[in-house]
Design a protein around this motif. Structure first.
Motif, short mmCIF file in Angstrom:
data_model
loop_
_atom_site.label_atom_id
_atom_site.label_comp_id
_atom_site.label_asym_id
_atom_site.label_seq_id
_atom_site.Cartn_x
_atom_site.Cartn_y
_atom_site.Cartn_z
N ASP A 12 0.85 -1.19 0.00
CA ASP A 12 0.00 0.00 0.00
C ASP A 12 0.89 1.24 0.00
OD1 ASP A 12 -1.73 2.10 0.51
OD2 ASP A 12 -2.83 1.04 2.08
N PRO A 13 0.86 2.04 -1.06
CA PRO A 13 1.72 3.23 -1.11
C PRO A 13 1.37 4.27 -0.04
CG PRO A 13 0.24 3.17 -2.99
CD PRO A 13 0.06 1.88 -2.26
N ALA A 14 0.18 4.17 0.56
CA ALA A 14 -0.19 5.10 1.63
C ALA A 14 0.55 4.79 2.93
CB ALA A 14 -1.69 5.07 1.86
N VAL A 15 1.10 3.60 3.04
CA VAL A 15 1.88 3.23 4.23
C VAL A 15 3.30 3.74 4.02
CG1 VAL A 15 2.84 1.31 5.57
CG2 VAL A 15 0.47 1.22 4.76
N SER A 16 3.69 4.72 4.83
CA SER A 16 5.03 5.28 4.68
C SER A 16 5.81 5.33 5.99
CB SER A 16 4.95 6.68 4.07
OG SER A 16 4.26 7.55 4.94
N ARG A 17 5.11 5.22 7.12
CA ARG A 17 5.77 5.28 8.44
C ARG A 17 5.42 4.01 9.21
NH1 ARG A 17 3.30 9.76 7.10
NH2 ARG A 17 1.49 9.18 8.33
N VAL A 18 6.46 3.22 9.49
CA VAL A 18 6.25 1.92 10.11
C VAL A 18 7.00 1.84 11.43
CG1 VAL A 18 6.60 -0.56 9.82
CG2 VAL A 18 5.96 0.83 7.86
N ALA A 19 6.32 1.34 12.45
CA ALA A 19 6.95 1.06 13.74
C ALA A 19 7.14 -0.45 13.84
CB ALA A 19 6.07 1.54 14.89
N LEU A 20 8.37 -0.86 14.08
CA LEU A 20 8.67 -2.27 14.31
C LEU A 20 9.01 -2.41 15.79
CD1 LEU A 20 10.89 -2.98 11.19
CD2 LEU A 20 8.43 -3.37 11.48
N VAL A 21 8.26 -3.26 16.48
CA VAL A 21 8.40 -3.41 17.92
C VAL A 21 9.16 -4.70 18.21
CG1 VAL A 21 7.16 -3.56 20.11
CG2 VAL A 21 6.21 -2.20 18.23
N ARG A 22 10.26 -4.57 18.94
CA ARG A 22 11.07 -5.73 19.34
C ARG A 22 11.41 -5.57 20.81
NH1 ARG A 22 11.62 -10.86 17.76
NH2 ARG A 22 13.50 -11.70 18.64
N LEU A 23 10.71 -6.32 21.68
CA LEU A 23 10.86 -6.12 23.12
C LEU A 23 11.52 -7.28 23.84
CD1 LEU A 23 7.50 -4.32 23.91
CD2 LEU A 23 9.76 -3.34 23.47
N ARG A 24 12.16 -8.17 23.12
CA ARG A 24 12.95 -9.20 23.79
C ARG A 24 14.26 -8.57 24.23
NH1 ARG A 24 10.47 -14.22 24.18
NH2 ARG A 24 12.28 -14.38 25.50
N VAL A 25 14.78 -9.02 25.35
CA VAL A 25 15.96 -8.38 25.93
C VAL A 25 17.26 -8.80 25.26
CG1 VAL A 25 17.34 -8.17 28.02
CG2 VAL A 25 14.87 -8.01 28.15
N GLY A 26 17.40 -10.03 24.88
CA GLY A 26 18.67 -10.54 24.42
C GLY A 26 19.16 -9.95 23.11
N LEU A 27 20.46 -9.79 23.05
CA LEU A 27 21.09 -9.31 21.82
C LEU A 27 20.76 -10.23 20.66
CD1 LEU A 27 23.10 -7.53 20.28
CD2 LEU A 27 24.92 -8.98 21.18
N GLY A 28 20.80 -11.53 20.91
CA GLY A 28 20.49 -12.50 19.86
C GLY A 28 19.09 -12.34 19.31
#
Length: 108
Positions: A12-28
């Protein structure tokens, strides 16, 4: 009701700002997200991608500067066992998130 046809979010070209949520603590755990971040940037280089994760992950997120445009530090919340929440951090976090006016948010 919207007049736009329903499409997959990333096409969808109207989607231009995306939040990616990553809440696991480990570096891996964050490193496991790298292929998805890279693929997203390849597919939609025009997206403004914000990674929402713990503040101490900033140095790791900086290594993905080509795939992630910015880090929005998450202050924690009740029910997330990795750490106690920072109640004083909620107002600034919510204001920063609202300012960005995300079109889409996904947990990665």
């Amino acid at each position: 009701m919207h007049d736009r046809p329903v499409t997959a979010p990333f096409t969808d070209p109207a989607v231009s700002r995306v939040a990616l949520v990553r809440l696991r603590v480990g570096l891996g755990d964050l490193l496991c997200s790298a292929p998805a971040l890279r693929r997203l940037r390849e597919f939609r280089p025009d997206l403004q991608v914000t990674l929402i994760t713990w503040p101490e992950m900033a140095p790791v997120a900086a290594r993905y500067a080509g795939d992630v445009d910015e880090l929005l530090p998450f202050p924690g919340a009740d029910g997330i066992p990795e750490r106690p929440p920072d109640p004083a951090g909620w107002a600034p976090f919510l204001a920063a998130a609202a300012e960005r006016r995300f079109d889409l948010a996904l947990q990665v």
